[in-house]
Design a protein around this motif. Sequence first.
Motif, PDB file in Angstrom:
ATOM      1  N   UNK A  26       0.827  -1.207   0.000  1.00  8.00           N
ATOM      2  CA  UNK A  26       0.000   0.000   0.000  1.00  8.00           C
ATOM      3  C   UNK A  26       0.859   1.254   0.000  1.00  8.00           C
ATOM      4  N   UNK A  27       1.920   1.245   0.790  1.00  5.21           N
ATOM      5  CA  UNK A  27       2.770   2.435   0.886  1.00  5.21           C
ATOM      6  C   UNK A  27       3.568   2.665  -0.392  1.00  5.21           C
ATOM      7  N   UNK A  28       4.077   1.588  -0.997  1.00  6.24           N
ATOM      8  CA  UNK A  28       4.886   1.756  -2.206  1.00  6.24           C
ATOM      9  C   UNK A  28       4.020   2.202  -3.382  1.00  6.24           C
ATOM     10  N   UNK A  29       2.826   1.608  -3.533  1.00  5.62           N
ATOM     11  CA  UNK A  29       1.963   2.035  -4.633  1.00  5.62           C
ATOM     12  C   UNK A  29       1.495   3.471  -4.433  1.00  5.62           C
ATOM     13  N   UNK A  30       1.294   3.876  -3.176  1.00  6.88           N
ATOM     14  CA  UNK A  30       0.908   5.260  -2.902  1.00  6.88           C
ATOM     15  C   UNK A  30       2.026   6.220  -3.278  1.00  6.88           C
ATOM     16  N   UNK A  31       3.273   5.861  -2.950  1.00  7.19           N
ATOM     17  CA  UNK A  31       4.407   6.719  -3.295  1.00  7.19           C
ATOM     18  C   UNK A  31       4.539   6.854  -4.810  1.00  7.19           C
ATOM     19  N   UNK A  32       4.368   5.749  -5.523  1.00  5.79           N
ATOM     20  CA  UNK A  32       4.452   5.812  -6.985  1.00  5.79           C
ATOM     21  C   UNK A  32       3.321   6.667  -7.550  1.00  5.79           C
ATOM     22  N   UNK A  33       2.108   6.482  -7.029  1.00  8.94           N
ATOM     23  CA  UNK A  33       0.974   7.274  -7.497  1.00  8.94           C
ATOM     24  C   UNK A  33       1.147   8.756  -7.226  1.00  8.94           C
ATOM     25  N   UNK A  34       1.674   9.095  -6.048  1.00  6.12           N
ATOM     26  CA  UNK A  34       1.876  10.499  -5.702  1.00  6.12           C
ATOM     27  C   UNK A  34       2.916  11.152  -6.604  1.00  6.12           C
ATOM     28  N   UNK A  35       3.982  10.409  -6.951  1.00  5.83           N
ATOM     29  CA  UNK A  35       4.986  11.026  -7.818  1.00  5.83           C
ATOM     30  C   UNK A  35       4.453  11.205  -9.225  1.00  5.83           C
ATOM     31  N   UNK A  36       3.469  10.404  -9.639  1.00  2.00           N
ATOM     32  CA  UNK A  36       2.840  10.641 -10.941  1.00  2.00           C
ATOM     33  C   UNK A  36       2.149  12.003 -10.959  1.00  2.00           C
ATOM     34  N   UNK A  37       1.462  12.324  -9.867  1.00  4.36           N
ATOM     35  CA  UNK A  37       0.867  13.660  -9.763  1.00  4.36           C
ATOM     36  C   UNK A  37       1.956  14.726  -9.865  1.00  4.36           C
ATOM     37  N   UNK A  38       3.033  14.534  -9.133  1.00  7.26           N
ATOM     38  CA  UNK A  38       4.029  15.585  -9.050  1.00  7.26           C
ATOM     39  C   UNK A  38       4.826  15.742 -10.344  1.00  7.26           C
ATOM     40  N   UNK A  39       5.008  14.664 -11.098  1.00  7.61           N
ATOM     41  CA  UNK A  39       5.697  14.838 -12.376  1.00  7.61           C
ATOM     42  C   UNK A  39       4.795  15.580 -13.360  1.00  7.61           C
ATOM     43  N   UNK A  40       3.484  15.388 -13.258  1.00 11.69           N
ATOM     44  CA  UNK A  40       2.550  16.169 -14.078  1.00 11.69           C
ATOM     45  C   UNK A  40       2.569  17.630 -13.635  1.00 11.69           C
ATOM     46  N   UNK A  41       2.604  17.872 -12.324  1.00 16.69           N
ATOM     47  CA  UNK A  41       2.752  19.254 -11.843  1.00 16.69           C
ATOM     48  C   UNK A  41       4.020  19.885 -12.400  1.00 16.69           C
ATOM     49  N   UNK A  42       5.092  19.110 -12.425  1.00 16.53           N
ATOM     50  CA  UNK A  42       6.370  19.603 -12.941  1.00 16.53           C
ATOM     51  C   UNK A  42       6.223  20.062 -14.388  1.00 16.53           C
ATOM     52  N   UNK A  43       5.501  19.292 -15.187  1.00 18.52           N
ATOM     53  CA  UNK A  43       5.312  19.598 -16.605  1.00 18.52           C
ATOM     54  C   UNK A  43       4.422  20.825 -16.797  1.00 18.52           C
ATOM     55  N   UNK A  44       3.378  20.959 -15.983  1.00 22.32           N
ATOM     56  CA  UNK A  44       2.288  21.895 -16.269  1.00 22.32           C
ATOM     57  C   UNK A  44       2.685  23.371 -16.262  1.00 22.32           C
ATOM     58  N   UNK A  45       3.664  23.747 -15.437  1.00 22.38           N
ATOM     59  CA  UNK A  45       3.984  25.179 -15.320  1.00 22.38           C
ATOM     60  C   UNK A  45       5.480  25.444 -15.414  1.00 22.38           C
ATOM     61  N   UNK A  46       6.236  24.505 -15.937  1.00 14.91           N
ATOM     62  CA  UNK A  46       7.692  24.600 -15.942  1.00 14.91           C
ATOM     63  C   UNK A  46       8.169  25.932 -16.534  1.00 14.91           C
ATOM     64  N   UNK A  47       8.884  26.698 -15.713  1.00 15.02           N
ATOM     65  CA  UNK A  47       9.534  27.926 -16.150  1.00 15.02           C
ATOM     66  C   UNK A  47       8.632  29.131 -16.361  1.00 15.02           C
ATOM     67  N   UNK A  48       7.323  28.971 -16.216  1.00 18.93           N
ATOM     68  CA  UNK A  48       6.390  30.063 -16.510  1.00 18.93           C
ATOM     69  C   UNK A  48       6.213  30.965 -15.288  1.00 18.93           C
ATOM     70  N   UNK A  49       6.061  32.260 -15.528  1.00 18.97           N
ATOM     71  CA  UNK A  49       6.026  33.230 -14.435  1.00 18.97           C
ATOM     72  C   UNK A  49       4.984  34.310 -14.696  1.00 18.97           C
ATOM     73  N   UNK A  50       4.164  34.570 -13.674  1.00 22.46           N
ATOM     74  CA  UNK A  50       3.288  35.744 -13.712  1.00 22.46           C
ATOM     75  C   UNK A  50       4.116  36.965 -13.299  1.00 22.46           C
TER      76      UNK A  50
END
Length: 394
Positions: free
Chosen positions: A258-282
């Motif tokens: 349960x803990x390992x699959x949760x860690x993998x799932x959470x990093x999937x969210x965070x790698x998408x977060x990484x992609x979504x706004x990379x380098x962009x600035x208001x």
Amino acid sequence: MAAHPTSSATPPPGAAAWHDAKRYAWLLSGAFPGLAWLNLWQAERTGQVAWLWALPGVMYTLIPLLDWLLGEDRSNPPEAQVPALERDRWYLAVLLLFVPLQFGLTLHGAWLAVHGGLGALGLAGLVLTVGGINGVAINTAHELGHKHAAWERWLSRLVLAPVAYGHFFVEHKRGHHRRVATPEDPASARLGESFWAFLPRTVVGGLRSAWHLERQRLAGRGLGPWHWRNECLQAWAMTVLLYAGLVAWLGWAVLPFLLVQAAYGAQLLEVVNYIEHYGLLRQRGADGRYERCAPEHSWNSNHRMSNLFLYHLQRHSDHHAHPARRYQALRHFEQAPQLPSGYAGLLLVAYVPPLWYWLMDARVMAHYGGDLARANVQPGARERLAREWRPSIG
């Protein structure tokens, strides 16, 4: 069920009636965990652990290939049709379909982890399958969590329980959406920042921000942070109850899975977060305040297949401009910077910093006309980037 959206708005005289060409294709999003669940049944029936590796193959290979073959869809629904489109209960039913399939897959996966007799290769595939779907489920929680109905927001927290990331419900809406595309946002990646540097920053920063936001909200009501009304505690309690129930059923042996699959799932969210706004600035105005979030502050992708598997998450620019707009009505904006691929095709690239920088840094600089001062830059990378881009700036 409500009428088809075209029945609720009258098109202008002489105009053809509009129909959502993707109406039934959205079932790919809702049924995604069910398709993955079939692989678990097949692995159990045949004893072939290769079935447990089918989902990673689809995510990292087949969907990017189909994105490339099918190309982009930049079409938008007519604005006159949007109110009826958002009222159409079909799209909500497709969204809700995900939830029981997700939990069925998770429970079956937990049982297989303990009693399936899987070797190391099978267990690794099982983690990638169950954790992969629970990572994608964060997107379902994201869609539900932005809506006004209280039951949808509660369901959002329930969907986050298997991946143990319930604080996302608090931080995303009240933290990330307020600070997006600024150096203060832990979920907005900076130019020159690797995913591996971003990951601990966003995990720790998001957790701290969520707790701080709830402590502030409760203090305004005269309550302490450990009160049962704390939405972080409510969400984490759902994870504790789920995991405790599975431990009571299957024993302590299920907990590492349960803990390992949760860690993998959470990093999937965070790698998408990484992609979504990379380098962009208001940019800041004369008053020192950041400008209002606009389409140009999120990376967009209109690649067909990955959008159909992700409830249009890749039309991220419109989402940040209009967070309550439902997935079926999200629009493409020409002024939004465009990714070279759908998210699925960029996941593995983001894990390799030199490859990611080669692919994306030039796009960030092109978006800002070569002006490094307009980008959201990793402090330690500023001098290197300035040297690299001086010829194009000059």
